[in-house]
Design a protein around this motif. Structure first.
Motif, mmCIF file in Angstrom:
data_model
loop_
_atom_site.group_PDB
_atom_site.id
_atom_site.type_symbol
_atom_site.label_atom_id
_atom_site.label_comp_id
_atom_site.label_asym_id
_atom_site.label_seq_id
_atom_site.Cartn_x
_atom_site.Cartn_y
_atom_site.Cartn_z
ATOM 1 N N ALA A 1 0.832 -1.210 0.000
ATOM 2 C CA ALA A 1 0.000 0.000 0.000
ATOM 3 C C ALA A 1 0.864 1.256 0.000
ATOM 4 O O ALA A 1 0.541 2.245 -0.661
ATOM 5 N N GLU A 2 1.988 1.215 0.701
ATOM 6 C CA GLU A 2 2.908 2.357 0.710
ATOM 7 C C GLU A 2 3.520 2.571 -0.672
ATOM 8 O O GLU A 2 3.663 3.706 -1.123
ATOM 9 N N ILE A 3 3.873 1.497 -1.352
ATOM 10 C CA ILE A 3 4.403 1.612 -2.714
ATOM 11 C C ILE A 3 3.353 2.238 -3.621
ATOM 12 O O ILE A 3 3.655 3.139 -4.409
ATOM 13 N N VAL A 4 2.122 1.770 -3.513
ATOM 14 C CA VAL A 4 1.035 2.320 -4.340
ATOM 15 C C VAL A 4 0.885 3.814 -4.068
ATOM 16 O O VAL A 4 0.786 4.616 -5.000
ATOM 17 N N ARG A 5 0.890 4.209 -2.803
ATOM 18 C CA ARG A 5 0.762 5.630 -2.463
ATOM 19 C C ARG A 5 1.915 6.455 -3.036
ATOM 20 O O ARG A 5 1.710 7.552 -3.545
ATOM 21 N N ARG A 6 3.120 5.920 -2.957
ATOM 22 C CA ARG A 6 4.284 6.660 -3.465
ATOM 23 C C ARG A 6 4.215 6.836 -4.972
ATOM 24 O O ARG A 6 4.508 7.917 -5.492
ATOM 25 N N VAL A 7 3.837 5.797 -5.685
ATOM 26 C CA VAL A 7 3.770 5.875 -7.145
ATOM 27 C C VAL A 7 2.569 6.706 -7.587
ATOM 28 O O VAL A 7 2.628 7.450 -8.549
ATOM 29 N N ASP A 8 1.481 6.585 -6.832
ATOM 30 C CA ASP A 8 0.217 7.208 -7.204
ATOM 31 C C ASP A 8 0.090 8.635 -6.679
ATOM 32 O O ASP A 8 -0.975 9.222 -6.775
ATOM 33 N N GLY A 9 1.128 9.164 -6.075
ATOM 34 C CA GLY A 9 1.084 10.533 -5.605
ATOM 35 C C GLY A 9 0.259 10.753 -4.357
ATOM 36 O O GLY A 9 -0.308 11.811 -4.162
ATOM 37 N N GLY A 10 0.147 9.759 -3.502
ATOM 38 C CA GLY A 10 -0.536 9.939 -2.239
ATOM 39 C C GLY A 10 -1.850 9.209 -2.108
ATOM 40 O O GLY A 10 -2.314 8.970 -1.011
ATOM 41 N N ALA A 11 -2.491 8.867 -3.201
ATOM 42 C CA ALA A 11 -3.769 8.142 -3.111
ATOM 43 C C ALA A 11 -3.479 6.652 -3.103
ATOM 44 O O ALA A 11 -2.667 6.172 -3.871
ATOM 45 N N GLY A 12 -4.115 5.937 -2.237
ATOM 46 C CA GLY A 12 -3.950 4.494 -2.179
ATOM 47 C C GLY A 12 -5.114 3.797 -2.845
ATOM 48 O O GLY A 12 -6.001 4.442 -3.395
ATOM 49 N N PRO A 13 -5.145 2.465 -2.810
ATOM 50 C CA PRO A 13 -6.214 1.737 -3.451
ATOM 51 C C PRO A 13 -7.586 2.010 -2.841
ATOM 52 O O PRO A 13 -8.595 1.811 -3.474
#
Length: 142
Positions: free
Chosen positions: A97-109
């Motif tokens: 989830a942290e990886i997703v937030r970092r790549v996605d600019g702060g928004a998670g799944p």
């Protein structure tokens, strides 16, 4: 963790990893991605990191016209791998989830509000808006 959340997290994680592989963001998430995929000890993580590096090199070498298929195939592969890892050890979901937030600019799944993602391949244009969007100009051939 909720199984529905884990499925969504695996999908978001696969997209985030493929997206990062095509950018300079990869260097910042590579080791975390290897930890998420491998689990186990250092040898497992090194093997996962090597696989990720080879996969990234292959993806970057794909001709532009074949990129959509290559991206879709890699996303599917990573989604399956991530689902299996999350099923075996749901605690890796925190780092994913942290990886997703970092790549996605702060928004998670499961971040607040609507979530938009656009991917440009082959010089296409993407237009996104939080509400109405109107694009005018240019001439149409009739």
């Amino acid at each position: 963790m909720d199984p529905t959340y884990l499925v969504g997290l695996a999908e978001a994680g696969a997209l985030a990893l493929v997206t990062a592989m095509a950018t300079d963001a990869w260097a910042g998430i590579r080791s975390g991605a290897a930890r998420v995929l491998a689990g186990g000890g250092d040898a497992d993580r090194e093997a996962a990191a090597g696989w990720l590096d080879r996969t990234r090199e292959s993806l970057l070498a794909v001709p532009v016209e074949r990129q959509p298929d290559a991206v879709a195939t890699l996303r599917s592969t990573l989604d399956e791998l991530l689902r299996a890892r999350l099923a075996a050890d749901p605690t890796v979901g925190v780092e994913l989830a942290e990886i997703v937030r970092r790549v996605d600019g702060g928004a998670g799944p499961s971040g607040p509000g609507p979530h938009q993602h656009a991917q440009v391949i082959g010089g296409s244009h993407v237009y996104q808006a939080g509400r109405d969007i109107r694009i005018s100009g240019g001439r149409r051939n009739r």
